[in-house]
Design a protein around this motif. Structure first.
Motif, PDB file in Angstrom:
ATOM      1  N   GLU A 203      54.674  94.784  22.237  1.00 16.62           N
ATOM      2  CA  GLU A 203      54.613  95.952  23.116  1.00 16.62           C
ATOM      3  C   GLU A 203      56.004  96.409  23.539  1.00 16.62           C
ATOM      4  O   GLU A 203      56.190  96.915  24.636  1.00 16.62           O
ATOM      5  CB  GLU A 203      53.733  95.677  24.349  1.00 16.62           C
TER       6      GLU A 203
ATOM      7  N   TYR C  16      43.219 108.726  27.755  1.00 16.03           N
ATOM      8  CA  TYR C  16      44.186 107.754  28.258  1.00 16.03           C
ATOM      9  C   TYR C  16      45.101 108.336  29.336  1.00 16.03           C
ATOM     10  O   TYR C  16      45.417 107.674  30.319  1.00 16.03           O
ATOM     11  CB  TYR C  16      45.029 107.201  27.111  1.00 16.03           C
ATOM     12  N   THR C 185      50.669 104.086  20.361  1.00 20.67           N
ATOM     13  CA  THR C 185      49.516 104.773  19.797  1.00 20.67           C
ATOM     14  C   THR C 185      48.703 105.543  20.822  1.00 20.67           C
ATOM     15  O   THR C 185      47.926 106.435  20.464  1.00 20.67           O
ATOM     16  CB  THR C 185      48.653 103.738  19.057  1.00 20.67           C
ATOM     17  N   SER C 186      48.853 105.240  22.088  1.00 23.46           N
ATOM     18  CA  SER C 186      48.073 105.980  23.086  1.00 23.46           C
ATOM     19  C   SER C 186      48.406 107.463  23.067  1.00 23.46           C
ATOM     20  O   SER C 186      47.580 108.293  23.466  1.00 23.46           O
ATOM     21  CB  SER C 186      48.303 105.402  24.487  1.00 23.46           C
ATOM     22  N   VAL C 201      46.706 100.863  12.359  1.00 28.43           N
ATOM     23  CA  VAL C 201      47.965 100.977  13.113  1.00 28.43           C
ATOM     24  C   VAL C 201      48.697  99.638  13.192  1.00 28.43           C
ATOM     25  O   VAL C 201      49.920  99.573  13.043  1.00 28.43           O
ATOM     26  CB  VAL C 201      47.674 101.492  14.544  1.00 28.43           C
ATOM     27  N   ASN C 202      47.930  98.589  13.428  1.00 32.22           N
ATOM     28  CA  ASN C 202      48.510  97.266  13.631  1.00 32.22           C
ATOM     29  C   ASN C 202      49.286  96.822  12.396  1.00 32.22           C
ATOM     30  O   ASN C 202      48.842  97.035  11.266  1.00 32.22           O
ATOM     31  CB  ASN C 202      47.354  96.285  13.893  1.00 32.22           C
ATOM     32  N   VAL C 240      53.958 103.641  16.186  1.00 31.74           N
ATOM     33  CA  VAL C 240      54.356 102.242  16.327  1.00 31.74           C
ATOM     34  C   VAL C 240      53.155 101.406  16.795  1.00 31.74           C
ATOM     35  O   VAL C 240      52.377 101.872  17.630  1.00 31.74           O
ATOM     36  CB  VAL C 240      55.508 102.119  17.352  1.00 31.74           C
ATOM     37  N   PRO C 241      53.006 100.187  16.264  1.00 31.59           N
ATOM     38  CA  PRO C 241      51.876  99.358  16.675  1.00 31.59           C
ATOM     39  C   PRO C 241      52.032  98.765  18.072  1.00 31.59           C
ATOM     40  O   PRO C 241      52.239  97.559  18.231  1.00 31.59           O
ATOM     41  CB  PRO C 241      51.823  98.272  15.596  1.00 31.59           C
ATOM     42  N   MET C 242      51.967  99.619  19.063  1.00 28.03           N
ATOM     43  CA  MET C 242      51.949  99.173  20.459  1.00 28.03           C
ATOM     44  C   MET C 242      51.190 100.238  21.231  1.00 28.03           C
ATOM     45  O   MET C 242      51.018 101.360  20.763  1.00 28.03           O
ATOM     46  CB  MET C 242      53.372  98.958  20.994  1.00 28.03           C
ATOM     47  N   ASP C 243      50.712  99.889  22.412  1.00 28.88           N
ATOM     48  CA  ASP C 243      49.902 100.821  23.196  1.00 28.88           C
ATOM     49  C   ASP C 243      50.713 101.995  23.711  1.00 28.88           C
ATOM     50  O   ASP C 243      50.326 103.140  23.557  1.00 28.88           O
ATOM     51  CB  ASP C 243      49.319 100.101  24.431  1.00 28.88           C
ATOM     52  N   ARG C 244      51.797 101.680  24.374  1.00 20.77           N
ATOM     53  CA  ARG C 244      52.500 102.659  25.172  1.00 20.77           C
ATOM     54  C   ARG C 244      53.991 102.580  24.956  1.00 20.77           C
ATOM     55  O   ARG C 244      54.514 101.517  24.632  1.00 20.77           O
ATOM     56  CB  ARG C 244      52.210 102.397  26.655  1.00 20.77           C
TER      57      ARG C 244
ATOM     58  N   PHE D 198      42.948 101.324  18.144  1.00 15.79           N
ATOM     59  CA  PHE D 198      44.065 100.426  18.454  1.00 15.79           C
ATOM     60  C   PHE D 198      44.194 100.179  19.956  1.00 15.79           C
ATOM     61  O   PHE D 198      44.306  99.035  20.399  1.00 15.79           O
ATOM     62  CB  PHE D 198      45.367 101.007  17.909  1.00 15.79           C
ATOM     63  N   CYS D 199      44.179 101.247  20.743  1.00 10.37           N
ATOM     64  CA  CYS D 199      44.453 101.087  22.181  1.00 10.37           C
ATOM     65  C   CYS D 199      43.294 100.451  22.942  1.00 10.37           C
ATOM     66  O   CYS D 199      43.451 100.110  24.118  1.00 10.37           O
ATOM     67  CB  CYS D 199      44.822 102.423  22.810  1.00 10.37           C
TER      68      CYS D 199
END
Lengths: 344, 344, 344, 344
Positions: A203, C16, C185-186, C201-202, C240-244, D198-199
Motif C-alpha cells: 500500500e 468510494y 485502484t480506488s 489489478v493485483n 497500481v496494485p494498492m487501494d489508495r 480489488f478495493c
C-alpha cells in the motif's frame, strides 16, 4: 553441443534471482545442477532455503571455494552481489570454468565509472575488455565464444530493449530521454531491511535514487554503443507493492515526424528473430510477463513525444532467464532451450 | 479530571503500535505528548521515523531513562518488547508515573507460566497481583484506580471479546474450543526479519506456532476467570498478506441447544455499554475495522458447532486503541475520548 | 457561522469517494448529515453499503429528487458521475441549496472542451462562468462566496499542487512538461468491471490512456491560469496494485539555473498558509498520506531537469478531503475543521 | 498411446482456470489445442483474452456447438459453470469426444443432493453412476477407461488430500471434523462482481458461506467412501487478498493416541506413488505451491487434536493441473507429462 547435460553451479544460491534461476535450470533438458553455494556453514538443503524447489532439486547449499566450484561445474552462475563476483571470477576462469555473472561487476567498460557508481575499486579491471555484455537481443553473435558474460541489470534490460531499435534506426534523439521505471520488490533482494518489510512496501508507492541509480550509467553505455553517439537518460526508479515485474515508461523526442505504428513496426523488425520480445498494439502490463522470459513492448506518440512502454519479469527476463539464454548460447544450444512457453 | 491535558510519553516509539498510538494521541483532546524514546542515540525526529506523523507531532525520539520519562510525563505508555518493559516499570512507578504496558510482561498472573512461555524469569513478579488487565469491556470498573495496566495482546483481545459473553452466560462448553486466527503482518513488528519481507509475505498464506503461541495461555487465563472454570483453547495463528487486521474464526460446542440469533442477542446484551463492539448479523471483514477502535462480532451455528467470528484492527483495538481507552479510564475521562468515529 | 451544524446531503452515496466523505462528515463538528441517495429503490442502510460506517452514521440511502435533497440539506455534495451532476445542479441551486460537485461537470471553462473529452454536450453551460474551481490552495479567497464549487480531479490536484508554485514563480518552462502519474485502484470507482477485479489489478502494473486522459485538459486549464501563459503537459496515468494513493513524478525544464533546495524553498513559501501541504526534503511515499488530507511534495534536479514528486490520498486530498475544505470555506469555518490530524 | 498429439478443446476459455489450463496445454508435449470457445460472437484471439498467452497459443475463441467441438478435438475440457456443463456433455459424448468437466455438474452421486445445493435439477442424472471422480491420488486406476471425468473442486481436493490417508487408516474420527479453509481470489472467478473488486478484497479478510458452501457435501461424499463410514465436516471458507492458493487448516479428533510424526509417516506412505504430493515436516505456505501442481501437507498434534495443514494452487492442483493429470491418464500417458517441475 553434445547430448550430454552441461554441469552447472550457482554461487550465491539463497536469493530471489538464484531461486528463479534454479527453477529454470531444474527443468532445463541440457543442464545438470551439481553445486550450490552459500556463506552459511550449516549446508542447508535448497528446499529449506527455497520451499518452492522441494521435489524439484535435491542439493545442499555448501560453502565452496572457486576451485571446488570449477571442479564440479563447467559453467558457474554468479548470483553474488557486486564486489563478491569479481573476487571469485579470476579463480573460476583459471580453473577452467565459464562464468555468467548476474552482478554488476563486469558490466561497465570503464573501471573509473565502476568506482564512481559502486564506491569500490575494480580488482579485475584488466578483464573488462574481453567480457561480453550478455543481452542476446543485441549481442547474440558475440556470446557463444565468451568465457565470461556480464548479465545485464533488470532495469537496464528493460530500457535497452525498449530504446535500442529506435536509437539504432535514428528515430529518436539520443539526449533528453526520460526513463520512469517501476519495479516489484524482489528487485531489492532478500536481505532483511526495513525498507523492504511487507508493512513498509505494501500500500505504498515511492520513487528512490532519482537520477542517481547505478543502472543509469549502464543504460547509457550500452545505448551509446547502439546509437553510435552519446546517449543520456534521466532514470527514475520506483518501488511498487508487488513481487515481480518492471514497467518502464520512457519519453523521448522524435528525430523526425514519427507515428506510433511506424515505431512499433521498427521494433517488430528489429526483434524479428528474438523469440522473447513481443511487440504489442495494446499497452503492456507486467502481469502478462510474470514467470516468463518475455519482454512486452509498445509505442505511443503524444504531445510531440515518443512514449515507449516496456514490461518484463525482473527475476526472469531481467535476471535468471537471460542468464539461461546466455548459457544456451555459450553451450551451443538453441536460445529457447529450457523455456517451454516458447517451445524450448 | 481537570480541563488540563495529561502529559504522556511513549517509551519505544519506533514500531507500528507506537506509531498508531501517537496517531491517536496527537489528536486526543486530553493528552499532550511530551516525550518519545528510542535506543538510538541520534535522536531522530518522529516524522523521520514515522513519515505519516509529519506535521502532526513535533518531537524527537530520545534515549531517556525511566526517571527522565517520569519527570516529563504523568502517564507512560510502554511499546517496548517483553522483557524490556519489566526492566523499567519499577523505576517508572517509583518515580510517580502511571504505566500502560503494551508488552506481555504483566499480563500473566503466574510468573511460572510467564517463564515457561517467554523463556525469561520475571524480574518484577511481586507486582503481578496488583496489575490490572486492561480490557475495558471486561474490567471497566477496575482500571480507573490502577497504577499499572497490562494492555492485552491483539489475538487475545479478539478471542476474549468473541467468547466472553458466551462463556459468562454458560452457552458454550469451556473446553475443546478451537481458535483459528488470521493476522495482518504489522502484528509481527517492525524489526527487519526474513519472514516479514514483502516478497515472503505477499501472495502467501501460512500458519505458524500451531498450538504453541504465547497468546494461548493468556486467552485461557482471562477466559477461565470469565467462565469461573478452566477454559482450554487450541489456538492457531496465520500470517495474512495485508497490513492490519485480525479475523478469528472460533469453533465451540454449545452447552445446550442454541440458535445463532440467541447467541448474537447474548453478545449484544453483554456489550450494550461498550461503544467499540459492534454485533453484526452479517459476517465481519477486517477491512471495515481498519483504522478504527471497533471490534466486529457475529455468530453462526452449523454442524452442531457454535462459530463465532471476530474482526478488529490489531494495531488499534488490538493495541493502541485499547491503550487509549485505558488512558481515558485512568485519567477519569469518557472512554471514547480521542475517538472521533464514535463521537469522542 | 453560527454554532449550529450545517445540514448536508451526499447525492450518490455508494462509491468510494462518498464513503470517505461520509467518514469525514460523520466526525465533523460543524456538519449534520441528513440525507444520502442511491438509484437503488430498496433504501439500503449506509452501514450495509459501507460496513466501516456502522455505528458512525445511522441513515438509509434513498432515491430522492433534487427538490427533496434541497429541503433536507443546506449543502449538497455530488458524488455522482459526470453527466449525472449537471442533470441535478440547476434544480438544487434553484431550490436554494449550495453544491460541491465532485464530478468533472463544472471543472472545464469551455463547454466545447468538455464535449470533446467527455463525449457529452454540456446541458448547463451558462453556469460555467460563475462556478468556482475548488482548490483552496490556489483559490482560497474565491470559494467562500460560491454557490457551486467544482471539486478538482484527483490527478489534477496532485499535479497542480506540485507545479503551481514553480510556474507562478517562473522557475520552469510552461511547455514540454511530462507528468508520469500512478494511482491506487480506488480511483477507478466501485462499479464492477473486469479491469478492476482483484486478480486483474493485483501483482500488475500498467499505463492507460497515455496522453489521452480527461484530467490532462483540466490540468492545462488551471496551470495556464497560474502561469498566465499556455501550459502543456503530457499526462500518463498508471494503475497500481494498492487501494489508495497517487504519486506523480513530474519532469520539467528549468527556465533558468535552479537548485533543488531553491525549488523546495519556493514551494514552502507558496504553501506557507496551506496546512495540508507538506514540503519534504526526502522523497514522498503515498502511504504516509493515506487516510489524511495531506499532499506531500519535494523537488529534485537531475540531468538538466526539474523533477517534482507529489503524493496524496486520492480519496481524501484528491476528493473527499478537499470537498470538506470547500465546505468549511463556504460555511465560514476554519479550513481545517473536521481534520483532527491538523488540529481541526 | 501413439506418438501423435491428442487434439484437445477448451469449452469456456475466458476464465482463470481455463487460462491456467491453456498455459499447461500449450507446453504439453502430447496435446494439441485445436479449439477454444466463448459465448461472445466476436471471436477474440486468446491473447487478447489472456495476454500472458501471447506468443504461446495462436487461436481464436469461437462460439461453437458441441458437435463442432467434437469434430475438432478428441478430448474436451469444460471450463463452463455448473449447469452449463451438463447441457453439453450428452452431445459431446454422443459425438465421440471424451470429457474432463471442471464444473460441479457430475461430482455428486445423488441428483437430489445436487438439486439441494446447486438449486438446479440435474438434466443428465442417468450418467452420474458411470462418471469417474477425477482425483488421481485416490482413483488413479479408474480414470484411464473413463469417457467422462468429474474434475474435483479446489477446496475439495485440498481437504481430501489432507484427510484421506488418516481416515483410510482409521487414525482419526470421521465426525466432528472442522475445515477452516482460506483461498486466494481467483477461486471466485472472472465475472465482474462487487465482492471481487480489488478495493473490496485487498487489505481485507472475511469468512463466507459458513457451513453452507457447496464443496462441503462433495468433501463428505468422497471422504465417506474413503473411510467406509459417514464422514461429516464443518467447512468454513475465507477469502484472502492474494491471487492464488488455498490453505486448509483442519482439526480432527484422533481415534487413538497419535503423534504428529506417525501421522506424517502415514501421509508419506499413502502418497508414495503420487509425485504431486509433498509431505513436509515444516508448515506449508501457499506461495511455495503457486504455479505448480504440488499439494503440500503436514500434521501437528496439539491440545488433543490432530491438525492437518494443506496448501496448493487452486488454479493448478485445484483445477487445471489435476485436469491435465486426468487427461494424461485417459490418453495413456505418464501422469506427470506436461509438468516440467517434476520431470514431465
Amino acid at each position: 553441443m553434445s547430448d550430454a547435460r552441461t554441469t552447472v553451479a550457482v554461487h550465491g544460491a539463497t536469493g530471489y534471482a538464484a531461486r528463479e534461476l534454479l527453477t529454470i535450470l531444474a527443468r532445463h533438458p541440457g543442464a545438470e545442477v551439481t553445486a550450490l553455494t552459500t556463506r552459511r556453514d550449516d549446508a542447508p538443503h535448497v528446499a529449506d532455503v527455497h520451499p518452492s524447489l522441494r521435489g524439484r532439486l535435491d542439493l545442499h547449499c555448501e560453502n565452496l571455494s572457486p576451485q571446488q566450484l570449477a571442479e564440479r561445474a563447467e559453467i558457474v552462475f554468479l548470483c553474488t552481489p557486486h564486489g563478491a563476483s569479481m573476487a571469485v571470477v579470476p579463480a573460476l576462469l583459471d580453473a577452467g570454468a565459464k562464468v555468467v555473472d548476474l552482478s554488476a561487476d563486469y558490466r561497465l567498460n570503464d573501471p573509473a565509472v565502476y568506482a564512481e557508481w559502486y564506491k569500490l575499486d575494480h580488482v579485475d579491471a584488466a578483464r573488462l575488455p574481453e567480457t561480453v555484455y550478455g543481452l542476446p537481443e543485441l549481442l547474440r553473435t558475440q556470446i557463444p565464444g565468451a568465457r565470461l558474460v556480464a548479465n545485464p541489470g533488470c532495469y537496464t534490460s528493460t530500457t535497452i530493449l525498449a530504446l535500442a531499435p529506435l536509437l539504432a534506426g535514428g528515430y529518436i534523439e539520443p539526449t533528453g530521454i526520460i526513463v520512469d521505471a517501476k519495479s516489484g520488490t524482489s528487485g531489492a533482494g532478500r536481505n532483511p531491511k526495513l525498507g523492504t518489510l511487507f508493512c513498509e512496501v505494501n500500500e505504498n508507492l515511492a520513487a528512490y535514487a532519482v537520477g542517481d541509480h547505478r543502472h543509469q550509467p549502464e543504460i547509457e553505455q550500452v545505448l551509446s554503443d547502439v546509437a553510435q553517439k552519446p546517449v543520456d537518460v534521466l532514470f527514475t526508479p520506483h518501488l511498487v507493492p508487488m513481487d515481480r515485474g518492471i514497467l518502464a515508461t520512457i519519453y523521448a523526442t522524435p528525430a523526425e515526424p514519427l507515428t506510433a505504428e511506424a515505431a512499433r513496426e521498427a521494433l517488430s523488425m528489429f526483434y524479428a528473430n528474438s523469440p522473447f520480445v513481443r511487440v504489442l498494439d495494446g499497452l503492456p502490463g507486467t502481469k502478462a510477463t510474470v514467470g516468463t522470459n518475455f519482454c512486452d513492448l509498445t509505442v505511443r506518440v503524444a504531445k510531440g513525444k515518443v512514449v515507449v512502454l516496456a514490461a518484463l519479469d525482473n527475476l526472469v527476463k531481467g535476471a535468471a532467464g537471460v542468464a539461461v539464454q546466455n548459457f544456451n548460447l555459450i553451450t551451443g544450444r538453441p536460445e529457447i532451450t529450457g523455456f517451454p512457453e516458447v517451445g524450448g
